[in-house]
Write a protein that holds these residues in place. Structure first.
Motif, PDB file in Angstrom:
ATOM      1  N   LYS A 141     -39.926 -21.096   3.719  1.00 14.86           N
ATOM      2  CA  LYS A 141     -39.348 -19.795   3.409  1.00 14.86           C
ATOM      3  C   LYS A 141     -37.912 -19.641   3.910  1.00 14.86           C
ATOM      4  CE  LYS A 141     -41.354 -17.381   7.301  1.00 14.86           C
ATOM      5  NZ  LYS A 141     -42.317 -16.399   7.726  1.00 14.86           N
ATOM      6  N   GLU A 142     -37.539 -20.322   4.967  1.00 12.46           N
ATOM      7  CA  GLU A 142     -36.162 -20.197   5.463  1.00 12.46           C
ATOM      8  C   GLU A 142     -35.170 -21.033   4.658  1.00 12.46           C
ATOM      9  OE1 GLU A 142     -35.890 -23.137   9.210  1.00 12.46           O
ATOM     10  OE2 GLU A 142     -37.452 -21.587   9.371  1.00 12.46           O
ATOM     11  N   TYR A 143     -35.671 -21.971   3.857  1.00  9.19           N
ATOM     12  CA  TYR A 143     -34.786 -22.847   3.087  1.00  9.19           C
ATOM     13  C   TYR A 143     -34.646 -22.431   1.619  1.00  9.19           C
ATOM     14  CZ  TYR A 143     -35.583 -25.816   7.116  1.00  9.19           C
ATOM     15  OH  TYR A 143     -35.668 -26.293   8.393  1.00  9.19           O
ATOM     16  N   ILE A 144     -35.456 -21.507   1.181  1.00  6.86           N
ATOM     17  CA  ILE A 144     -35.484 -21.129  -0.231  1.00  6.86           C
ATOM     18  C   ILE A 144     -34.856 -19.759  -0.405  1.00  6.86           C
ATOM     19  CG2 ILE A 144     -37.012 -20.612  -2.167  1.00  6.86           C
ATOM     20  CD1 ILE A 144     -38.963 -22.616  -1.065  1.00  6.86           C
ATOM     21  N   ILE A 145     -34.119 -19.581  -1.510  1.00  3.55           N
ATOM     22  CA  ILE A 145     -33.508 -18.284  -1.786  1.00  3.55           C
ATOM     23  C   ILE A 145     -34.616 -17.249  -2.026  1.00  3.55           C
ATOM     24  CG2 ILE A 145     -31.392 -19.299  -2.732  1.00  3.55           C
ATOM     25  CD1 ILE A 145     -32.462 -18.698  -5.536  1.00  3.55           C
ATOM     26  N   PRO A 146     -34.340 -15.986  -1.761  1.00  3.69           N
ATOM     27  CA  PRO A 146     -35.384 -14.952  -1.887  1.00  3.69           C
ATOM     28  C   PRO A 146     -36.028 -14.886  -3.278  1.00  3.69           C
ATOM     29  CG  PRO A 146     -33.518 -14.067  -0.697  1.00  3.69           C
ATOM     30  CD  PRO A 146     -33.115 -15.437  -1.166  1.00  3.69           C
ATOM     31  N   LEU A 147     -35.240 -15.057  -4.333  1.00  2.00           N
ATOM     32  CA  LEU A 147     -35.807 -15.038  -5.682  1.00  2.00           C
ATOM     33  C   LEU A 147     -36.856 -16.133  -5.853  1.00  2.00           C
ATOM     34  CD1 LEU A 147     -35.842 -14.040  -8.640  1.00  2.00           C
ATOM     35  CD2 LEU A 147     -34.078 -15.755  -9.081  1.00  2.00           C
ATOM     36  N   GLY A 148     -36.565 -17.316  -5.393  1.00  2.00           N
ATOM     37  CA  GLY A 148     -37.502 -18.431  -5.484  1.00  2.00           C
ATOM     38  C   GLY A 148     -38.755 -18.184  -4.672  1.00  2.00           C
ATOM     39  N   LEU A 149     -38.575 -17.593  -3.496  1.00  2.00           N
ATOM     40  CA  LEU A 149     -39.708 -17.279  -2.636  1.00  2.00           C
ATOM     41  C   LEU A 149     -40.624 -16.247  -3.300  1.00  2.00           C
ATOM     42  CD1 LEU A 149     -40.658 -18.076   0.196  1.00  2.00           C
ATOM     43  CD2 LEU A 149     -39.453 -16.070   1.055  1.00  2.00           C
ATOM     44  N   VAL A 150     -40.011 -15.203  -3.860  1.00  3.80           N
ATOM     45  CA  VAL A 150     -40.787 -14.148  -4.511  1.00  3.80           C
ATOM     46  C   VAL A 150     -41.462 -14.673  -5.774  1.00  3.80           C
ATOM     47  CG1 VAL A 150     -40.595 -11.941  -5.727  1.00  3.80           C
ATOM     48  CG2 VAL A 150     -39.428 -12.266  -3.549  1.00  3.80           C
ATOM     49  N   LEU A 151     -40.746 -15.429  -6.584  1.00  6.05           N
ATOM     50  CA  LEU A 151     -41.310 -15.958  -7.825  1.00  6.05           C
ATOM     51  C   LEU A 151     -42.471 -16.915  -7.546  1.00  6.05           C
ATOM     52  CD1 LEU A 151     -41.053 -16.002 -10.903  1.00  6.05           C
ATOM     53  CD2 LEU A 151     -39.513 -17.949 -10.638  1.00  6.05           C
ATOM     54  N   SER A 152     -42.269 -17.818  -6.609  1.00  3.29           N
ATOM     55  CA  SER A 152     -43.342 -18.764  -6.266  1.00  3.29           C
ATOM     56  C   SER A 152     -44.545 -18.036  -5.689  1.00  3.29           C
ATOM     57  CB  SER A 152     -42.842 -19.784  -5.240  1.00  3.29           C
ATOM     58  OG  SER A 152     -41.785 -20.531  -5.751  1.00  3.29           O
ATOM     59  N   GLY A 153     -44.284 -17.132  -4.765  1.00  3.84           N
ATOM     60  CA  GLY A 153     -45.387 -16.376  -4.158  1.00  3.84           C
ATOM     61  C   GLY A 153     -46.135 -15.541  -5.184  1.00  3.84           C
ATOM     62  N   PHE A 154     -45.397 -14.930  -6.123  1.00  5.76           N
ATOM     63  CA  PHE A 154     -46.035 -14.113  -7.149  1.00  5.76           C
ATOM     64  C   PHE A 154     -46.939 -14.962  -8.037  1.00  5.76           C
ATOM     65  CE2 PHE A 154     -46.018 -12.376 -11.483  1.00  5.76           C
ATOM     66  CZ  PHE A 154     -46.657 -11.162 -11.233  1.00  5.76           C
ATOM     67  N   CYS A 155     -46.454 -16.104  -8.474  1.00  4.24           N
ATOM     68  CA  CYS A 155     -47.269 -16.976  -9.346  1.00  4.24           C
ATOM     69  C   CYS A 155     -48.514 -17.475  -8.614  1.00  4.24           C
ATOM     70  CB  CYS A 155     -46.444 -18.156  -9.845  1.00  4.24           C
ATOM     71  SG  CYS A 155     -45.217 -17.708 -11.072  1.00  4.24           S
ATOM     72  N   ILE A 156     -48.346 -17.869  -7.369  1.00  5.98           N
ATOM     73  CA  ILE A 156     -49.497 -18.365  -6.601  1.00  5.98           C
ATOM     74  C   ILE A 156     -50.489 -17.233  -6.359  1.00  5.98           C
ATOM     75  CG2 ILE A 156     -50.207 -19.358  -4.391  1.00  5.98           C
ATOM     76  CD1 ILE A 156     -47.415 -20.768  -4.368  1.00  5.98           C
ATOM     77  N   ALA A 157     -49.976 -16.040  -6.020  1.00  2.00           N
ATOM     78  CA  ALA A 157     -50.863 -14.899  -5.795  1.00  2.00           C
ATOM     79  C   ALA A 157     -51.587 -14.495  -7.086  1.00  2.00           C
ATOM     80  CB  ALA A 157     -50.073 -13.721  -5.234  1.00  2.00           C
ATOM     81  N   LEU A 158     -50.891 -14.539  -8.212  1.00  2.00           N
ATOM     82  CA  LEU A 158     -51.514 -14.209  -9.497  1.00  2.00           C
ATOM     83  C   LEU A 158     -52.627 -15.211  -9.824  1.00  2.00           C
ATOM     84  CD1 LEU A 158     -51.340 -12.201 -11.827  1.00  2.00           C
ATOM     85  CD2 LEU A 158     -49.706 -13.723 -12.918  1.00  2.00           C
ATOM     86  N   SER A 159     -52.372 -16.457  -9.557  1.00  2.00           N
ATOM     87  CA  SER A 159     -53.390 -17.482  -9.757  1.00  2.00           C
ATOM     88  C   SER A 159     -54.607 -17.200  -8.872  1.00  2.00           C
ATOM     89  CB  SER A 159     -52.810 -18.858  -9.426  1.00  2.00           C
ATOM     90  OG  SER A 159     -53.796 -19.846  -9.450  1.00  2.00           O
ATOM     91  N   LEU A 160     -54.349 -16.837  -7.628  1.00  2.00           N
ATOM     92  CA  LEU A 160     -55.431 -16.525  -6.700  1.00  2.00           C
ATOM     93  C   LEU A 160     -56.224 -15.297  -7.166  1.00  2.00           C
ATOM     94  CD1 LEU A 160     -56.796 -17.283  -4.047  1.00  2.00           C
ATOM     95  CD2 LEU A 160     -55.149 -15.824  -2.873  1.00  2.00           C
ATOM     96  N   VAL A 161     -55.536 -14.306  -7.729  1.00  2.00           N
ATOM     97  CA  VAL A 161     -56.220 -13.110  -8.235  1.00  2.00           C
ATOM     98  C   VAL A 161     -57.165 -13.485  -9.383  1.00  2.00           C
ATOM     99  CG1 VAL A 161     -55.847 -10.963  -9.521  1.00  2.00           C
ATOM    100  CG2 VAL A 161     -54.519 -11.432  -7.463  1.00  2.00           C
ATOM    101  N   PHE A 162     -56.701 -14.311 -10.313  1.00  2.00           N
ATOM    102  CA  PHE A 162     -57.581 -14.754 -11.406  1.00  2.00           C
ATOM    103  C   PHE A 162     -58.806 -15.480 -10.852  1.00  2.00           C
ATOM    104  CE2 PHE A 162     -53.979 -14.304 -14.390  1.00  2.00           C
ATOM    105  CZ  PHE A 162     -54.642 -13.667 -15.419  1.00  2.00           C
ATOM    106  N   PHE A 163     -58.579 -16.338  -9.891  1.00  2.15           N
ATOM    107  CA  PHE A 163     -59.670 -17.114  -9.308  1.00  2.15           C
ATOM    108  C   PHE A 163     -60.688 -16.207  -8.613  1.00  2.15           C
ATOM    109  CE2 PHE A 163     -61.437 -19.472  -5.671  1.00  2.15           C
ATOM    110  CZ  PHE A 163     -62.101 -20.464  -6.356  1.00  2.15           C
ATOM    111  N   VAL A 164     -60.207 -15.316  -7.767  1.00  2.00           N
ATOM    112  CA  VAL A 164     -61.105 -14.434  -7.018  1.00  2.00           C
ATOM    113  C   VAL A 164     -61.813 -13.462  -7.965  1.00  2.00           C
ATOM    114  CG1 VAL A 164     -61.174 -12.597  -5.282  1.00  2.00           C
ATOM    115  CG2 VAL A 164     -59.874 -14.677  -4.841  1.00  2.00           C
TER     116      VAL A 164
END
Length: 183
Positions: free
Chosen positions: A79-102
Motif C-alpha cells: 500500500k505504501e508503494y502504490i498510488i491511491p487510485l491503484g490501491l482503491v481499484l485493486s481493493g474494490f475488485c478484490i472486495a467485489l469478488s469476495l462479496v460474490f463468493f460470500v
C-alpha cells in the motif's frame, strides 16, 4: 388314427403357443432387467457426478479463500508503494469478488438448510429413511452445483482483475524506483 393325429396336432399347437408365451415372458423379463440396470447405472453415475462436483467445488473454495488471504496480505504490504487510485481499484475488485463468493455461500447454506428441514419433516411419513435422505442430498447437490458456476465466474473474474491491477500499479510504481538506481 385321425383322432390321434388330431390330438397330436392339438398338443403341438398348445406347445407352440406355450413356447411363444414363454418367449414373450422371457423378453419382458430381459427388458425389465435392462431397465432396472439402466436406472441403477444412471443413479450411480448421478451420485458419482454429484460427489465429484461437490469435492471440486470445496477444493476450489479453499483455493479462492487462500487467494483472498494472499491478495489482501499483498495489498496491505504494497500500500505504501502504490498510488491511491491503484490501491482503491485493486481493493474494490478484490472486495467485489469476495462479496460474490460470500453471497453465493450464504445462499447455498440457506437453500441447503431449508431443503434439509423439509426432508426431515417429510421423513415422519416414510419407512425408507436412508433412500429418502440420499435422494434429497443428491438433488440438493445437483442444484447447488449448477448454481455454483454463476458465482464462480464473477468471483474469479473480479479476483483476477483485482490481482492484475495490483500487480500493474505496483509495476508502475516500481519503474521510477528502478530508474533512480539505474541512472
Amino acid at each position: 388314427m385321425d383322432k390321434n393325429l388330431s390330438q397330436i396336432a392339438n398338443v403341438v399347437s398348445v406347445l407352440a403357443d406355450n413356447q411363444s408365451n414363454i418367449q414373450d415372458q422371457l423378453n419382458d423379463i430381459c427388458k425389465e432387467r435392462e431397465r432396472v440396470e439402466r436406472e441403477k447405472y444412471i443413479s450411480e453415475m448421478t451420485t458419482i457426478y454429484s460427489e465429484a462436483w461437490s469435492a471440486a467445488a470445496t477444493y476450489t473454495n479453499v483455493i479462492i479463500l487462500a487467494g483472498y488471504a494472499g491478495l489482501f496480505g499483498l495489498l496491505s504490504t504494497l500500500k505504501e508503494y502504490i498510488i491511491p487510485l491503484g490501491l482503491v481499484l485493486s481493493g474494490f475488485c478484490i472486495a467485489l469478488s469476495l462479496v460474490f463468493f460470500v453471497f453465493h455461500e450464504v445462499l447455498k447454506m440457506a437453500y441447503v438448510g431449508v431443503k434439509y428441514s423439509r426432508v426431515f419433516r417429510d421423513l415422519k411419513d416414510t419407512d425408507d429413511v436412508v433412500s429418502k435422505i440420499k435422494s434429497h442430498a443428491e438433488s440438493c447437490n445437483i442444484v447447488t452445483n449448477r448454481l455454483w458456476i454463476f458465482a464462480f465466474v464473477p468471483t474469479v473474474f473480479f479476483g483476477l482483475l483485482g490481482a492484475f491491477s495490483l500487480i500493474y500499479f505496483f509495476y508502475l510504481s516500481l519503474v521510477p524506483l528502478l530508474s533512480q538506481y539505474i541512472s
